[in-house]
Design a protein around this motif. Structure first.
Motif: not given
Length: 549
Positions: A291-297
């Motif tokens: 929801q907060y736009g967090l991206k992961l590797p």
């Protein structure tokens, strides 16, 4: 066992599982359970609440603070229905809660004849907020179902469980065999997955660990620490995982909150820049990540006891299903003979990032940061901090350091109001020698303020901080920021909370700045008595000054 009533069978089974505390509200339908408790007052302490919503939260707070299942009794029908909010929070927070309630007379269930407290499909009412539930139709099933409940808590992802017993069965006598507890067997882990995980970790140059509440539930905090220190990997705690890794550890990067009204965080850029993320005991819930736009590797390893959580919100490279403590011990053993390929500059990057995070918090939340740190400064290292759904607690997620497991929790999952006070009472009952504080908003406090009477009656002594802005503050802020200051339905007319506390015989104080708040809190904790502190902040927590104006 000699002839016993159904009520006594319930109590004897709970004793067999080491239950030493139960919460509840007595009813005509549960008289035989309470009669059996009367004979066991020296073994099982009873805490009687004023509302089932609160009683469920007490059991939840007790469980989160102690690591033991929280048990509470309700009466079927309206009493059971009043607990739904607490059961829903326990479900989404993965709490080990057992509710034992009643149903109407056995031969009248689902007949619609108008028996007292009759409910249309009471089992169905609870299905959405329990891991599983059951209607016990025969006395012989009482030991079996209670055994299964405690076995489930030990071997699976914890979820609340509801057991219903027809009220007439509780008075029936029978010769009953109480069976021994079932000892669960841990799930086997494929050795190849352990080896593959170890290879990815040792080959990573900039790995990071993110831990959630599953680490605390599995009692795997020490294993996380060993893993981090062995490979020199920084650790981020989810909000529900606060305390799984000490915030003052050199490798700690604090709490992962990534945007919205929680504020910006340098971690939002750091995490996707890493070359490996290992997620341990966290479901990575949508509301706090995507929801907060967090991206992961691209490379992600996830460890969780619940197979349904693996890869649910983010794709993973490897998924390991099982108890985090067991998996981490196997992984640590595999890593002993391996060396890492981390960049030599990674230590400095971690150190610089820690500094940047602190500066970011102080810049975004100057008053809140000082006030919350001053509260933390007067608490013992193992003090238990219980929050409610309120802006000061949202700020505490990031601004208040936590050092030990089971010392920081709130309604972070379902996010319902009213959790703070009763859960703090449950925590204090479970850990009477520890400092316990409740941090609540004025609106949420009034969901269950009647439990001040429970605190007085049973000598339960938390310190309660009511942050009073005479509003549903989070929602009023949204109206001011996004609805052109069209404030409607968010302002509250509150009682004088200090006079209210006085009517219950509870000492109280009113404070107007953070420095005064921490001083009064320190005095309250030293007194050993329950104390209500009202922090007056008419224009919101962001404008609550640290020093006297």
């Amino acid at each position: 066992m000699p002839s016993v009533t159904g009520g006594k069978a319930v109590v004897e089974c709970l004793k067999l599982h080491g239950v030493d505390t139960v919460f509840g509200i007595i009813s005509t339908h549960t008289m035989h359970i309470y009669d059996a408790l009367y004979d066991n007052k020296e073994i099982i302490q009873f805490i009687g609440g004023r509302h089932e919503h609160a009683v469920g939260f007490m059991a939840d707070g007790y469980s989160r603070a102690t690591g033991k299942p929280g048990v509470f009794f309700t009466s079927g029908g309206p009493g059971a229905a009043d607990s739904i909010g607490a059961m829903g929070e326990a479900y989404h927070a993965s709490s080990s809660i057992l509710q034992i309630t009643t149903n109407i007379e056995n031969d009248l269930i689902d007949k619609g004849k108008g028996s007292l407290h009759e409910t249309k499909d009471q089992l169905g009412m609870f299905k959405s907020v329990t891991g599983w539930n059951a209607l016990i139709k025969d006395l012989s099933e009482i030991p079996t179902h209670i055994n299964k409940a405690f076995w489930s808590f030990r071997t699976h992802r914890p979820r609340p469980i509801e057991l219903e017993i027809p009220t007439d069965l509780l008075s029936v006598r029978t010769d009953l065999t109480i069976v021994d507890p079932i000892m669960g067997q841990p799930m086997d882990i494929d050795p190849k997955l352990i080896i593959d995980t170890a290879e990815k970790l040792t080959n990573a140059r900039r790995p990071v660990i993110l831990v959630g509440s599953g680490v605390i539930t599995a009692n795997a905090t020490q294993e996380v620490r060993v893993l981090a220190e062995t490979l020199n990997i920084p650790v981020i705690c989810s909000t529900t995982g606060k305390g799984a890794f000490p915030d003052d550890h050199v490798l700690s990067l604090g709490t992962g909150e990534f945007g919205g009204n929680r504020g910006n965080s340098p971690l939002a850029d750091f995490i996707p820049s890493s070359d490996l993320l290992i997620i341990i005991g966290s479901s990575m819930p949508y509301a706090r990540t995507i929801q907060y736009g967090l991206k992961l590797p691209k490379s992600v390893i996830q460890i969780d006891i619940d197979p349904l959580e693996i890869g649910k919100n983010y794709p993973v490279s490897l998924g390991l299903v099982g108890n985090a403590k067991i998996i981490l011990n196997q992984l640590i053993s595999e890593l002993r003979e391996r060396s890492t390929k981390q960049s030599a500059s990674y230590n400095k990057e971690i150190s610089d990032l820690k500094t940047a995070i602190t500066k970011s918090l102080m810049s975004q939340f100057p008053n809140e940061f000082k006030t919350l740190r001053s509260i933390r400064d007067v608490l013992s290292r193992d003090a238990i901090i219980v929050g409610d759904a309120t802006q000061p607690v949202y700020r505490a997620h990031r601004c208040m350091p936590v050092y030990e497991p089971r010392t920081y929790f709130g309604p972070n999952s379902w996010a319902g109001l009213g959790f703070g006070l009763p859960a703090a009472l449950g925590a204090k009952v479970g850990k009477p020698s520890k400092q316990v504080i409740a941090m609540v908003g004025d609106g949420g406090f009034q969901y269950n303020l009647q439990e001040l009477a429970t605190a007085v009656q049973y000598g339960i002594s938390p310190a309660i901080i009511v942050f009073n802005d005479n509003a549903w503050g989070v929602l009023k802020d949204i109206q001011n920021d996004h609805f052109n200051k069209r404030v409607f339905a968010t302002e509250l007319r509150n009682p004088d909370f200090c006079k209210l506390a006085d009517s219950y015989g509870i000492p109280s104080s009113r404070v107007f700045n953070g420095r005064e708040l921490s001083r009064v809190l320190d005095e309250a904790l030293r007194s050993g008595l329950a104390h209500l502190i009202v922090a007056e902040m008419p224009t919101g927590f962001a404008n609550f000054p640290y020093d006297k104006q």
